[in-house]
Every structure is written in structure tokens, then in C-alpha cells.
Design a protein around this motif. Sequence first.
Motif, PDB file in Angstrom:
ATOM      1  N   VAL A 106      -4.883 -35.881  14.542  1.00 18.85           N
ATOM      2  CA  VAL A 106      -5.260 -37.157  13.941  1.00 18.85           C
ATOM      3  C   VAL A 106      -4.161 -38.157  14.290  1.00 18.85           C
ATOM      4  CG1 VAL A 106      -4.252 -36.622  11.668  1.00 18.85           C
ATOM      5  CG2 VAL A 106      -6.057 -38.315  11.843  1.00 18.85           C
ATOM      6  N   VAL A 107      -4.573 -39.334  14.740  1.00 19.54           N
ATOM      7  CA  VAL A 107      -3.637 -40.377  15.141  1.00 19.54           C
ATOM      8  C   VAL A 107      -4.057 -41.683  14.473  1.00 19.54           C
ATOM      9  CG1 VAL A 107      -2.655 -41.691  17.056  1.00 19.54           C
ATOM     10  CG2 VAL A 107      -3.179 -39.255  17.358  1.00 19.54           C
ATOM     11  N   VAL A 108      -3.094 -42.331  13.817  1.00 25.68           N
ATOM     12  CA  VAL A 108      -3.347 -43.589  13.124  1.00 25.68           C
ATOM     13  C   VAL A 108      -2.461 -44.670  13.743  1.00 25.68           C
ATOM     14  CG1 VAL A 108      -3.156 -44.798  10.911  1.00 25.68           C
ATOM     15  CG2 VAL A 108      -3.960 -42.424  10.974  1.00 25.68           C
ATOM     16  N   PRO A 109      -3.061 -45.737  14.278  1.00 24.82           N
ATOM     17  CA  PRO A 109      -2.240 -46.831  14.804  1.00 24.82           C
ATOM     18  C   PRO A 109      -1.544 -47.586  13.672  1.00 24.82           C
ATOM     19  CG  PRO A 109      -4.580 -47.349  15.033  1.00 24.82           C
ATOM     20  CD  PRO A 109      -4.483 -45.972  14.445  1.00 24.82           C
ATOM     21  N   LEU A 110      -0.341 -48.052  13.955  1.00 18.56           N
ATOM     22  CA  LEU A 110       0.466 -48.790  12.977  1.00 18.56           C
ATOM     23  C   LEU A 110       0.492 -50.254  13.384  1.00 18.56           C
ATOM     24  CD1 LEU A 110       3.449 -46.274  12.918  1.00 18.56           C
ATOM     25  CD2 LEU A 110       1.538 -46.390  11.287  1.00 18.56           C
ATOM     26  N   TYR A 111       0.053 -51.116  12.480  1.00 13.21           N
ATOM     27  CA  TYR A 111      -0.057 -52.546  12.784  1.00 13.21           C
ATOM     28  C   TYR A 111       0.813 -53.388  11.869  1.00 13.21           C
ATOM     29  CZ  TYR A 111      -3.850 -52.269  16.120  1.00 13.21           C
ATOM     30  OH  TYR A 111      -4.599 -52.039  17.246  1.00 13.21           O
ATOM     31  N   ASN A 112       1.365 -54.441  12.441  1.00 17.33           N
ATOM     32  CA  ASN A 112       1.989 -55.530  11.702  1.00 17.33           C
ATOM     33  C   ASN A 112       1.103 -56.736  11.980  1.00 17.33           C
ATOM     34  OD1 ASN A 112       3.568 -57.422  10.465  1.00 17.33           O
ATOM     35  ND2 ASN A 112       5.251 -57.311  11.927  1.00 17.33           N
ATOM     36  N   GLY A 113       0.211 -57.047  11.062  1.00 17.40           N
ATOM     37  CA  GLY A 113      -0.790 -58.087  11.304  1.00 17.40           C
ATOM     38  C   GLY A 113      -1.701 -57.644  12.434  1.00 17.40           C
ATOM     39  N   GLU A 114      -1.747 -58.425  13.501  1.00 11.70           N
ATOM     40  CA  GLU A 114      -2.598 -58.117  14.647  1.00 11.70           C
ATOM     41  C   GLU A 114      -1.869 -57.309  15.720  1.00 11.70           C
ATOM     42  OE1 GLU A 114      -5.950 -58.992  14.994  1.00 11.70           O
ATOM     43  OE2 GLU A 114      -5.726 -59.487  12.871  1.00 11.70           O
ATOM     44  N   GLN A 115      -0.567 -57.098  15.548  1.00 10.66           N
ATOM     45  CA  GLN A 115       0.233 -56.445  16.582  1.00 10.66           C
ATOM     46  C   GLN A 115       0.397 -54.947  16.318  1.00 10.66           C
ATOM     47  OE1 GLN A 115       4.218 -57.918  17.090  1.00 10.66           O
ATOM     48  NE2 GLN A 115       4.393 -56.967  19.098  1.00 10.66           N
ATOM     49  N   CYS A 116      -0.008 -54.147  17.297  1.00 10.19           N
ATOM     50  CA  CYS A 116       0.186 -52.703  17.200  1.00 10.19           C
ATOM     51  C   CYS A 116       1.647 -52.391  17.503  1.00 10.19           C
ATOM     52  CB  CYS A 116      -0.723 -51.966  18.179  1.00 10.19           C
ATOM     53  SG  CYS A 116      -0.599 -50.168  18.020  1.00 10.19           S
ATOM     54  N   LEU A 117       2.278 -51.628  16.616  1.00  9.20           N
ATOM     55  CA  LEU A 117       3.681 -51.245  16.769  1.00  9.20           C
ATOM     56  C   LEU A 117       3.832 -49.837  17.318  1.00  9.20           C
ATOM     57  CD1 LEU A 117       4.916 -52.565  13.309  1.00  9.20           C
ATOM     58  CD2 LEU A 117       4.909 -53.776  15.493  1.00  9.20           C
ATOM     59  N   GLY A 118       2.823 -49.001  17.087  1.00  6.30           N
ATOM     60  CA  GLY A 118       2.890 -47.603  17.501  1.00  6.30           C
ATOM     61  C   GLY A 118       1.853 -46.790  16.768  1.00  6.30           C
ATOM     62  N   VAL A 119       2.104 -45.475  16.674  1.00  3.14           N
ATOM     63  CA  VAL A 119       1.146 -44.580  16.023  1.00  3.14           C
ATOM     64  C   VAL A 119       1.861 -43.515  15.197  1.00  3.14           C
ATOM     65  CG1 VAL A 119      -0.611 -44.864  17.826  1.00  3.14           C
ATOM     66  CG2 VAL A 119       1.020 -42.969  17.982  1.00  3.14           C
ATOM     67  N   LEU A 120       1.150 -43.030  14.205  1.00  3.41           N
ATOM     68  CA  LEU A 120       1.503 -41.824  13.468  1.00  3.41           C
ATOM     69  C   LEU A 120       0.600 -40.731  14.009  1.00  3.41           C
ATOM     70  CD1 LEU A 120       2.623 -40.014  11.221  1.00  3.41           C
ATOM     71  CD2 LEU A 120       1.048 -41.160   9.628  1.00  3.41           C
ATOM     72  N   ASP A 121       1.188 -39.632  14.446  1.00  5.90           N
ATOM     73  CA  ASP A 121       0.456 -38.548  15.108  1.00  5.90           C
ATOM     74  C   ASP A 121       0.710 -37.244  14.364  1.00  5.90           C
ATOM     75  OD1 ASP A 121      -0.786 -36.879  17.007  1.00  5.90           O
ATOM     76  OD2 ASP A 121       0.892 -36.983  18.413  1.00  5.90           O
ATOM     77  N   ILE A 122      -0.360 -36.511  14.045  1.00  4.58           N
ATOM     78  CA  ILE A 122      -0.240 -35.216  13.375  1.00  4.58           C
ATOM     79  C   ILE A 122      -1.118 -34.215  14.108  1.00  4.58           C
ATOM     80  CG2 ILE A 122      -0.437 -33.944  11.204  1.00  4.58           C
ATOM     81  CD1 ILE A 122      -0.346 -36.684   9.771  1.00  4.58           C
ATOM     82  N   ASP A 123      -0.543 -33.056  14.438  1.00 11.73           N
ATOM     83  CA  ASP A 123      -1.251 -31.996  15.158  1.00 11.73           C
ATOM     84  C   ASP A 123      -1.345 -30.737  14.302  1.00 11.73           C
ATOM     85  OD1 ASP A 123      -1.011 -33.786  17.240  1.00 11.73           O
ATOM     86  OD2 ASP A 123       0.218 -32.498  18.498  1.00 11.73           O
ATOM     87  N   SER A 124      -2.384 -29.961  14.562  1.00  6.05           N
ATOM     88  CA  SER A 124      -2.577 -28.675  13.894  1.00  6.05           C
ATOM     89  C   SER A 124      -2.958 -27.617  14.920  1.00  6.05           C
ATOM     90  CB  SER A 124      -3.691 -28.781  12.851  1.00  6.05           C
ATOM     91  OG  SER A 124      -4.014 -27.501  12.338  1.00  6.05           O
ATOM     92  N   PRO A 125      -2.555 -26.373  14.692  1.00 10.73           N
ATOM     93  CA  PRO A 125      -2.981 -25.289  15.567  1.00 10.73           C
ATOM     94  C   PRO A 125      -4.395 -24.801  15.272  1.00 10.73           C
ATOM     95  CG  PRO A 125      -1.507 -24.426  13.897  1.00 10.73           C
ATOM     96  CD  PRO A 125      -1.573 -25.919  13.700  1.00 10.73           C
ATOM     97  N   THR A 126      -5.056 -25.394  14.293  1.00  9.83           N
ATOM     98  CA  THR A 126      -6.389 -24.978  13.872  1.00  9.83           C
ATOM     99  C   THR A 126      -7.435 -26.003  14.315  1.00  9.83           C
ATOM    100  OG1 THR A 126      -5.451 -23.874  11.950  1.00  9.83           O
ATOM    101  CG2 THR A 126      -7.818 -24.358  11.874  1.00  9.83           C
ATOM    102  N   VAL A 127      -8.492 -25.551  14.956  1.00  9.65           N
ATOM    103  CA  VAL A 127      -9.596 -26.432  15.336  1.00  9.65           C
ATOM    104  C   VAL A 127     -10.230 -26.992  14.060  1.00  9.65           C
ATOM    105  CG1 VAL A 127     -11.887 -26.518  16.414  1.00  9.65           C
ATOM    106  CG2 VAL A 127     -10.041 -25.233  17.510  1.00  9.65           C
ATOM    107  N   ALA A 128     -10.536 -28.274  14.079  1.00 12.03           N
ATOM    108  CA  ALA A 128     -11.196 -28.970  12.959  1.00 12.03           C
ATOM    109  C   ALA A 128     -10.374 -28.915  11.669  1.00 12.03           C
ATOM    110  CB  ALA A 128     -12.611 -28.436  12.735  1.00 12.03           C
ATOM    111  N   ARG A 129      -9.052 -28.919  11.790  1.00  6.03           N
ATOM    112  CA  ARG A 129      -8.170 -28.908  10.616  1.00  6.03           C
ATOM    113  C   ARG A 129      -8.334 -30.183   9.787  1.00  6.03           C
ATOM    114  NH1 ARG A 129      -5.837 -30.695   6.962  1.00  6.03           N
ATOM    115  NH2 ARG A 129      -3.729 -30.308   6.228  1.00  6.03           N
ATOM    116  N   PHE A 130      -8.574 -31.301  10.455  1.00  2.00           N
ATOM    117  CA  PHE A 130      -8.632 -32.599   9.783  1.00  2.00           C
ATOM    118  C   PHE A 130     -10.075 -33.076   9.642  1.00  2.00           C
ATOM    119  CE2 PHE A 130      -4.751 -32.442  12.408  1.00  2.00           C
ATOM    120  CZ  PHE A 130      -3.804 -32.441  11.396  1.00  2.00           C
ATOM    121  N   GLY A 131     -10.379 -33.638   8.478  1.00  2.00           N
ATOM    122  CA  GLY A 131     -11.699 -34.214   8.230  1.00  2.00           C
ATOM    123  C   GLY A 131     -11.559 -35.660   7.780  1.00  2.00           C
TER     124      GLY A 131
END
Length: 154
Positions: A106-131
Motif C-alpha cells: 500500500v502506497v499513500v502519496p504525501l501532499y502539501n496542498g497541491e504539491q506531492c512531497l513523496g510517499v508512505l510505502d508499506i509492504d507485506s509478505p502476505t498476498v492481499a494483506r491490505f484492504g
Amino acid sequence: MTPFYQTLCDQLAALLSGERDWLANTANASALLFMEMPDINWAGFYFLHGDALKLGPFQGKPACTHIDVGAGVCGTAVATGQSQLVEDVHAFPGHIACDAVSASEVVVPLYNGEQCLGVLDIDSPTVARFGDEDLKGIEAYARVLLEHSDLPVS
């Protein structure tokens, strides 16, 4: 938001209280995620520098240091401006395998107003771990971080 994510967001707000430094706050935010979230193998940040994402604070195995905008799940989140919930990274076109064990992301972009600053990224060793509930909770977590931090502008 689920009770787990409400508690996680409250913990982050308390941890960041009184500190605005982006490096300290993203380091603690990734550590808190890695400590509290079950069944993950990587949690961290990439920050936008020109047309590429550069590795920021994280918890987990060593990671890719440079990701072009539009490449992989993180680059796609920046290019589209939308969070990415990937049940099976091996089925994602152009997935960048920093850790072959990762199966979902799961990856969430990080914004300051309209400007993208980067992303928060989380990985799992399990398929379909995130809903969907995970995505909502992680987006809320990112908002708490943004409210308490002066993140770098590229």
C-alpha cells in the motif's frame, strides 16, 4: 476508521507532539508502523526530488534508493496522485522488487496542498494483506504525520 488505526493515529500524534522536524518525524512514524502493524516487512518513506523518488527513513531490509516517477507502485502513486492498494505485487505491471519476499503493498502519496512531497510505502509478505479499511487507516496516519511535520519540498 477501525479502532486499531484510530489508536495508531493517536499514538503517532502523541509521539510527534512538539516536534516538526521532517527527518525525526518520518523516522519515528516508520518505526511506529513497523512495531505496531502485524504482518508487514517494510514501512517507510520516499521523497520526491525532481522526477524521482529518493529513499527516506524506513524500517525493514535495505531498499531501492531511486524510483522514477511513474515506475513501480510508489512511482505510480506519485504519477496518478492516488493511493495504491496492491493485493499481489507480482501482478502489478512494472513492480520494482526491492525485497523478493514482499507480496502486497500500500502506497499513500504525501501532499502539501497541491504539491506531492513523496510517499508512505508499506509492504507485506502476505498476498492481499491490505484492504480498504487498511487504506483508509494508513491515509489517516499520513494526514496526522503531515499535520505535525514540515516535510521537505523538492
